[in-house]
Design a protein around this motif. Sequence first.
Motif, short mmCIF file in Angstrom:
data_model
loop_
_atom_site.label_atom_id
_atom_site.label_comp_id
_atom_site.label_asym_id
_atom_site.label_seq_id
_atom_site.Cartn_x
_atom_site.Cartn_y
_atom_site.Cartn_z
N LEU A 5 44.72 -56.95 -5.17
CA LEU A 5 43.79 -55.97 -5.55
C LEU A 5 44.22 -55.09 -6.46
CD1 LEU A 5 42.55 -55.01 -2.07
CD2 LEU A 5 41.19 -56.18 -3.71
N LEU A 6 45.60 -54.66 -6.58
CA LEU A 6 46.18 -53.74 -7.52
C LEU A 6 46.17 -54.54 -8.91
CD1 LEU A 6 49.08 -52.30 -5.67
CD2 LEU A 6 47.16 -51.22 -6.16
N ALA A 7 46.57 -55.86 -9.02
CA ALA A 7 46.52 -56.54 -10.24
C ALA A 7 45.08 -56.66 -10.71
CB ALA A 7 46.96 -58.05 -9.88
N ALA A 8 44.16 -56.81 -9.92
CA ALA A 8 42.81 -57.16 -10.13
C ALA A 8 42.19 -55.74 -10.83
CB ALA A 8 41.81 -57.65 -9.27
N SER A 9 42.74 -54.53 -10.26
CA SER A 9 42.19 -53.38 -10.68
C SER A 9 42.63 -53.22 -12.01
CB SER A 9 42.63 -52.22 -9.76
OG SER A 9 42.14 -52.28 -8.45
N GLY A 10 43.86 -53.64 -12.44
CA GLY A 10 44.43 -53.19 -13.51
C GLY A 10 44.06 -54.13 -14.55
N VAL A 11 43.51 -55.47 -14.28
CA VAL A 11 42.82 -56.32 -15.28
C VAL A 11 41.44 -56.18 -15.46
CG1 VAL A 11 42.08 -58.80 -15.74
CG2 VAL A 11 44.61 -58.23 -14.68
N LEU A 12 40.65 -55.62 -14.37
CA LEU A 12 39.25 -55.42 -14.43
C LEU A 12 39.10 -54.11 -15.15
CD1 LEU A 12 38.06 -56.68 -10.96
CD2 LEU A 12 37.95 -57.69 -13.07
N ARG A 13 39.82 -53.09 -15.02
CA ARG A 13 39.55 -51.93 -15.61
C ARG A 13 39.01 -51.82 -16.96
NH1 ARG A 13 43.69 -49.53 -14.63
NH2 ARG A 13 43.04 -49.00 -12.33
N PRO A 14 40.17 -52.57 -18.06
CA PRO A 14 39.68 -52.69 -19.28
C PRO A 14 38.72 -53.82 -19.60
CG PRO A 14 41.71 -53.89 -18.83
CD PRO A 14 41.37 -52.96 -17.72
N VAL A 15 38.57 -54.56 -18.70
CA VAL A 15 37.30 -55.80 -18.88
C VAL A 15 35.80 -54.93 -18.55
CG1 VAL A 15 36.28 -57.77 -18.12
CG2 VAL A 15 38.72 -57.53 -18.15
N ARG A 16 35.90 -54.32 -17.54
CA ARG A 16 34.71 -53.51 -17.21
C ARG A 16 34.33 -52.48 -18.47
NH1 ARG A 16 35.90 -52.27 -11.03
NH2 ARG A 16 35.24 -54.42 -10.13
N ALA A 17 35.38 -51.78 -19.16
CA ALA A 17 35.31 -51.06 -20.15
C ALA A 17 34.82 -51.60 -21.19
CB ALA A 17 36.48 -50.28 -20.41
N LEU A 18 35.25 -52.91 -21.76
CA LEU A 18 34.80 -53.40 -22.67
C LEU A 18 33.30 -54.11 -22.35
CD1 LEU A 18 35.49 -55.11 -25.21
CD2 LEU A 18 36.02 -57.22 -23.76
N ARG A 19 32.89 -54.47 -21.23
CA ARG A 19 31.68 -54.85 -20.82
C ARG A 19 30.69 -53.78 -20.97
NH1 ARG A 19 30.51 -56.29 -14.76
NH2 ARG A 19 30.86 -54.06 -14.58
N ARG A 20 30.93 -52.43 -20.57
CA ARG A 20 30.01 -51.26 -20.94
C ARG A 20 29.90 -50.83 -22.55
NH1 ARG A 20 33.21 -49.24 -16.44
NH2 ARG A 20 34.52 -48.23 -17.94
N ALA A 21 31.10 -51.17 -23.27
CA ALA A 21 31.05 -50.98 -24.58
C ALA A 21 30.11 -51.94 -25.19
CB ALA A 21 32.44 -51.03 -25.09
N THR A 22 30.32 -53.30 -24.92
CA THR A 22 29.47 -54.28 -25.68
C THR A 22 28.01 -53.93 -25.28
OG1 THR A 22 29.98 -55.61 -23.70
CG2 THR A 22 31.14 -56.03 -25.80
N ARG A 23 27.65 -53.56 -23.79
CA ARG A 23 26.22 -53.12 -23.86
C ARG A 23 25.58 -52.16 -24.64
NH1 ARG A 23 26.03 -53.83 -17.08
NH2 ARG A 23 26.10 -56.01 -17.04
N ARG A 24 26.49 -50.89 -24.52
CA ARG A 24 26.27 -49.85 -25.53
C ARG A 24 25.95 -50.31 -27.14
NH1 ARG A 24 26.20 -44.82 -24.31
NH2 ARG A 24 26.81 -44.19 -26.49
N MET A 25 26.89 -51.08 -27.47
CA MET A 25 26.71 -51.61 -29.05
C MET A 25 25.40 -52.64 -29.23
SD MET A 25 29.28 -54.03 -31.09
CE MET A 25 30.63 -52.61 -31.13
N ALA A 26 25.23 -53.30 -28.00
CA ALA A 26 24.01 -54.04 -28.06
C ALA A 26 22.52 -53.32 -27.93
CB ALA A 26 23.80 -54.94 -26.78
N GLU A 27 22.77 -51.90 -27.55
CA GLU A 27 21.81 -51.05 -27.30
C GLU A 27 21.62 -50.14 -28.71
OE1 GLU A 27 22.53 -48.31 -24.13
OE2 GLU A 27 22.07 -50.44 -22.57
N GLY A 28 22.57 -50.33 -29.70
CA GLY A 28 22.56 -49.67 -30.85
C GLY A 28 23.60 -48.57 -31.00
N HIS A 29 24.58 -48.42 -30.15
CA HIS A 29 25.70 -47.24 -30.50
C HIS A 29 26.58 -47.95 -30.80
CE1 HIS A 29 23.19 -44.41 -27.84
NE2 HIS A 29 22.94 -45.54 -26.94
N LEU A 30 26.81 -47.96 -32.19
CA LEU A 30 27.83 -48.60 -32.83
C LEU A 30 28.85 -47.74 -33.19
CD1 LEU A 30 25.59 -50.42 -35.77
CD2 LEU A 30 26.61 -51.47 -33.56
#
Length: 533
Positions: free
Chosen positions: A231-256
Amino acid sequence: MTGQTSVRAREGVRKREAVAAGQGSRPAGFLRAALAQVPLALRGLRSRLVAAFALVAVASALSTGALAFREARTGVLQQSQDAVIRQFRTSVDAVAVYTPLAPSRSDLQVAVDQVLRANQSQGWQVMATYRSLRAYTTGDVSNKLSPELRRSVGTTRAAVFQRVNTDGHPYLVVGMPVTYNSGEGTESKLSGLVMYLVVPQNTEQAYVEAMVSAIEHATLVALGLAVVLALLAASGVLRPVRALRRATRRMAEGHLDVRLAVNGSDELADLSRSFNHTAAALEESVAELRRLEAQARRFVADVAHELRTPLAAMSAVTDVLDEKALRLDQETGEALQLISEGTSRLSVLVQDLMEISRFDAGAAELNLDEIDLADFVQHTLASRGWQGQVETHLPPPGVLRTRVDPRRLDVVMANLVGNALRHGAPPVRLGMGVRKERADMAWAVIEVTDNGPGIAEEAMPHIFERFYKASTTRTRSESSGLGLAITTENVYLHGGRISAANLPEGGAVFTVELPLQRDSATAADDDATGSAR
C-alpha cells in the motif's frame, strides 16, 4: 558367553516436506481470459501491487519456513533417535552377557525387566523374543511392529528402527538382534534373541507442531507487512500517476498551462518532466496557431470591409452604364457586361466573407421569430422566381410552425435550391416533414433533391468545407465555394444538422434537420406531411 551387539541405522528419515510454487506456465490466452473475468476495480495498479507483494511474501515465508521446518524436524528426530538407540544398545549389551544362548521364557522376562529397570523414567515398552517365546512388560507391543521391521530384524545383524503412528500417537520402534562370536576371527552370528523397544515421541511431535504454528504465524505477519508495504509503494507510485491523469484531462479540456510538480529523480519524475516539456511546447504551438488564425480572420474581415465601399461605388457605376449599354458599340458593351458580372461576383464573395468572419468571431446571432415553414419556403422560391423549376411536397399551411431566424433560413434554402438548380438536373424537389426522435423531441426535416450526376465519392467528405468545389470545371464559376459552408454554419446556429448523400437512382440529396419545440412537434400531422421525397 559374551554377546556383542552392533547398532546402525538402516533407514533414514523418508518423509520430506517441500513447498512447490509456480508449477508450469499458463498460456497467454488463458491468462487474458482469466484477467477479463476480474472486476475492473481489482485490475488497478494498487490491487496488482498488493497482490504481487502478498504473493512474494507468502512464497518467501512458506519456502523459508518449509526449509527451516525440514531441517529442524530432521535434526530433532535424528537426535532423539540416536540417543534412544544408543541407550537401548547399552542396556541390551549389559543383559546379553548374562542371557543363555537358548534362553527360556523366564530368561527373556529377566532380560526385559533388567532393561526396563535401567530406564524407568523413559516411558519405554520392551519386548524380547526367541523363536516362539515372547516376554514383555507393560503390555504387548506386537501391534506396533510392522512386517517389514520383523523381516529386517530376522535377516540383519544390525539394529533397525521405524517411526509409526498408532491411534494418533507417534512412536519410535527399535528392533535389535543379539549376536555372538563363535570363535576368534570369525564373523558374529545371530543368536535368535531379538529385543524390541517402543518409545512414545509425544514430546518430539509437540515440538514439531510448535514449529508449524510458528511458521504459520510468521507467514501471517509477513503477509500483513507485505500488504502494508504494498500500500505504501502503491501510494508512492499512484500519486504522480493520478496527478498525470488529472493533468492530461485538464489539457484535453483546453487548459494547456497545466504543469506537474517534479519530485525526485526516478522514472516517474522523468515522466513528469517529459509531460511538462510536451505541455509547454504544445501550449506554445497552439498559441502561435491561434495567433495566426486570429490574424487571418482579422485580415479577411478587414479586406472584406475595405472592399465594400469601392464595390458599392463600382456597382452603382455599372448599374448606370448597364442602362446605356444598348447605345454603345458591340465591343464596349461586351466589356461593360464582363465588368458588371465580375463586380456582381465580387460583391457576393465579399458578402460571404463578411458572413464567414462573423461566424469565426462568434458574432453571429439569431433573431428568432415563429413562422410557418411551408409558407416561408414558398415565399423563398417565389422571391427568386423558382416556383416553376422546383417540385414541392409541403405540409398544409399552419401545420408546421417553429421559431427560426427567417433571414438565415432564407440563406439556407436559397443555397441548397440554387446549388441543385445550377449543378443538378431537373426535376429538383423540395420536401418537408417531421421526424419524432422521442416523446419530447422532434425535428423538422427539409430535403432538397435533384436528378443530376450526384456528388463524387472523393468529394463527399469535403462538400461542406470552405472554398471547396466538387468539380474542377467550376473553378471560374460564379460560385465562391462558401455557400455550403455558410449554410452549415446557419444550420448549426439553429442547433440543427445537415448532411449530403447520393440517391440510389441517381442525383444528390441534402437534408436539413431543425429542432422543433414540443408543442410544434405535437401539432404536426405526420400523415399529412408525408416523406421528404
